[in-house]
Design a protein around this motif. Structure first.
Motif, PDB file in Angstrom:
ATOM      1  N   SER A   1       0.274   6.544  13.523  1.00  0.00           N
ATOM      2  CA  SER A   1      -0.106   6.180  12.153  1.00  0.00           C
ATOM      3  C   SER A   1      -0.145   4.676  11.968  1.00  0.00           C
ATOM      4  O   SER A   1      -0.912   4.151  11.173  1.00  0.00           O
TER       5      SER A   1
ATOM      6  N   TYR B   1      -9.296   4.808   0.062  1.00  0.00           N
ATOM      7  CA  TYR B   1      -8.319   4.847   1.145  1.00  0.00           C
ATOM      8  C   TYR B   1      -8.976   4.719   2.510  1.00  0.00           C
ATOM      9  O   TYR B   1      -8.325   4.354   3.489  1.00  0.00           O
TER      10      TYR B   1
ATOM     11  N   LEU C   1       5.375   7.311   1.487  1.00  0.00           N
ATOM     12  CA  LEU C   1       5.868   7.603   2.829  1.00  0.00           C
ATOM     13  C   LEU C   1       7.222   8.286   2.679  1.00  0.00           C
ATOM     14  O   LEU C   1       7.928   8.068   1.700  1.00  0.00           O
TER      15      LEU C   1
ATOM     16  N   VAL D   1       0.322   4.950  -1.284  1.00  0.00           N
ATOM     17  CA  VAL D   1       0.529   6.150  -0.472  1.00  0.00           C
ATOM     18  C   VAL D   1       2.038   6.304  -0.227  1.00  0.00           C
ATOM     19  O   VAL D   1       2.680   5.393   0.291  1.00  0.00           O
TER      20      VAL D   1
ATOM     21  N   CYS E   1       0.808  -1.225   0.000  1.00  0.00           N
ATOM     22  CA  CYS E   1       0.000   0.000   0.000  1.00  0.00           C
ATOM     23  C   CYS E   1       0.837   1.269   0.000  1.00  0.00           C
ATOM     24  O   CYS E   1       0.311   2.371  -0.111  1.00  0.00           O
ATOM     25  N   HIS E   2       2.132   1.100   0.159  1.00  0.00           N
ATOM     26  CA  HIS E   2       2.984   2.281   0.263  1.00  0.00           C
ATOM     27  C   HIS E   2       4.166   2.191  -0.677  1.00  0.00           C
ATOM     28  O   HIS E   2       4.601   1.100  -1.029  1.00  0.00           O
TER      29      HIS E   2
ATOM     30  N   LEU F   1      10.824  -0.249  13.374  1.00  0.00           N
ATOM     31  CA  LEU F   1      10.149   0.267  12.184  1.00  0.00           C
ATOM     32  C   LEU F   1      10.107   1.791  12.208  1.00  0.00           C
ATOM     33  O   LEU F   1      10.403   2.459  11.214  1.00  0.00           O
TER      34      LEU F   1
ATOM     35  N   ILE G   1      -6.347  10.642   9.606  1.00  0.00           N
ATOM     36  CA  ILE G   1      -6.128  10.163   8.241  1.00  0.00           C
ATOM     37  C   ILE G   1      -5.119  11.090   7.559  1.00  0.00           C
ATOM     38  O   ILE G   1      -5.224  12.312   7.672  1.00  0.00           O
TER      39      ILE G   1
ATOM     40  N   LEU H   1      11.644   4.513   9.689  1.00  0.00           N
ATOM     41  CA  LEU H   1      10.807   5.451   8.943  1.00  0.00           C
ATOM     42  C   LEU H   1      11.137   6.920   9.216  1.00  0.00           C
ATOM     43  O   LEU H   1      11.122   7.742   8.297  1.00  0.00           O
TER      44      LEU H   1
ATOM     45  N   ARG I   1      -8.136   2.351   5.590  1.00  0.00           N
ATOM     46  CA  ARG I   1      -8.082   0.986   5.064  1.00  0.00           C
ATOM     47  C   ARG I   1      -6.746   0.325   5.373  1.00  0.00           C
ATOM     48  O   ARG I   1      -6.490  -0.800   4.970  1.00  0.00           O
TER      49      ARG I   1
END
Ligand code: HEC
Length: 151
Positions: A87, A104, A71, A69, A50-51, A128, A95, A132, A112
């Motif tokens: 998040s 989304y 990042l 999406v 999804c990213h 993680l 969101i 990030l 989602r």
């Protein structure tokens, strides 16, 4: 005397107004994470479905969203650990900007994004986030970023 009272009253008002409630993020602090291990977590949990993230090949993972999406990248305000953790473990809390739309979020307006809360260990989460956070590049919004309407 009266003025002293007034000052006292307004000061106490000020302080009570600032006292953080039980839902305040005050005092939140993560232990140091291992960014290299975080990268493996990012790949293993298939965030790339999804990213997309600069430097990682996501072409082999089929997209589960109309469009992935992004990042990382340039941001106007620091992405804090608190925001990143939120998040991930509570995506619907806020969101991401521009994604409150079909594809989304679900019909109830919830993100989602997949829920990992019963899968991911705390160490994995910390790593993680350590991976990030540096993907975001703080670029303060300055005057010259505004569109120029006048020559
Ligand atoms: C099934 C799709 C899906 C998967 C899998 C997924 N996400 Fe998301 N994610 C989304 C959607 C949709 C949004 C935007 C809506 C929102 O803010 O929740 C989002 C938003 C985010 C944001 C906030 C982005 C911003 O600009 O504020 C972060 C951070 C994030 N995801 C991290 C992750 C990580 C890390 C993983 C893997 C552990 C992951 N996501 C897996 C769908 C997904």
């Amino acid at each position: 005397m009266k003025i002293k009272l007034l000052i006292l009253a307004s000061l106490s008002l000020l302080f009570t107004a600032c006292t953080p409630g039980p839902e305040s993020p005050k005092g939140f602090s993560l232990p140091e994470g291992d960014a290299e291990a975080g990268k493996l977590v990012f790949v293993a949990y298939q965030c790339l479905a999804c990213h997309s993230l600069k430097g990682l090949d996501d072409s082999k993972t089929e997209s589960q969203l109309p469009k992935k999406v992004f990042l990382g990248g340039d941001v106007n305000t620091t992405k804090t650990y608190g925001e990143l953790v939120t998040s991930i473990i509570n995506p619907s809390h806020k969101i991401a900007l521009g994604y409150k739309r079909e594809g989304y979020i679900d019909q109830a307006g919830q993100s989602r994004m997949r829920n990992y809360n019963d899968l991911m260990t705390v160490t994995e989460l910390v790593d993680l986030v350590a991976f990030l956070q540096p993907q975001y590049n703080l670029k303060p919004f300055n005057r010259s970023n505004y569109p120029h309407y006048f020559p």
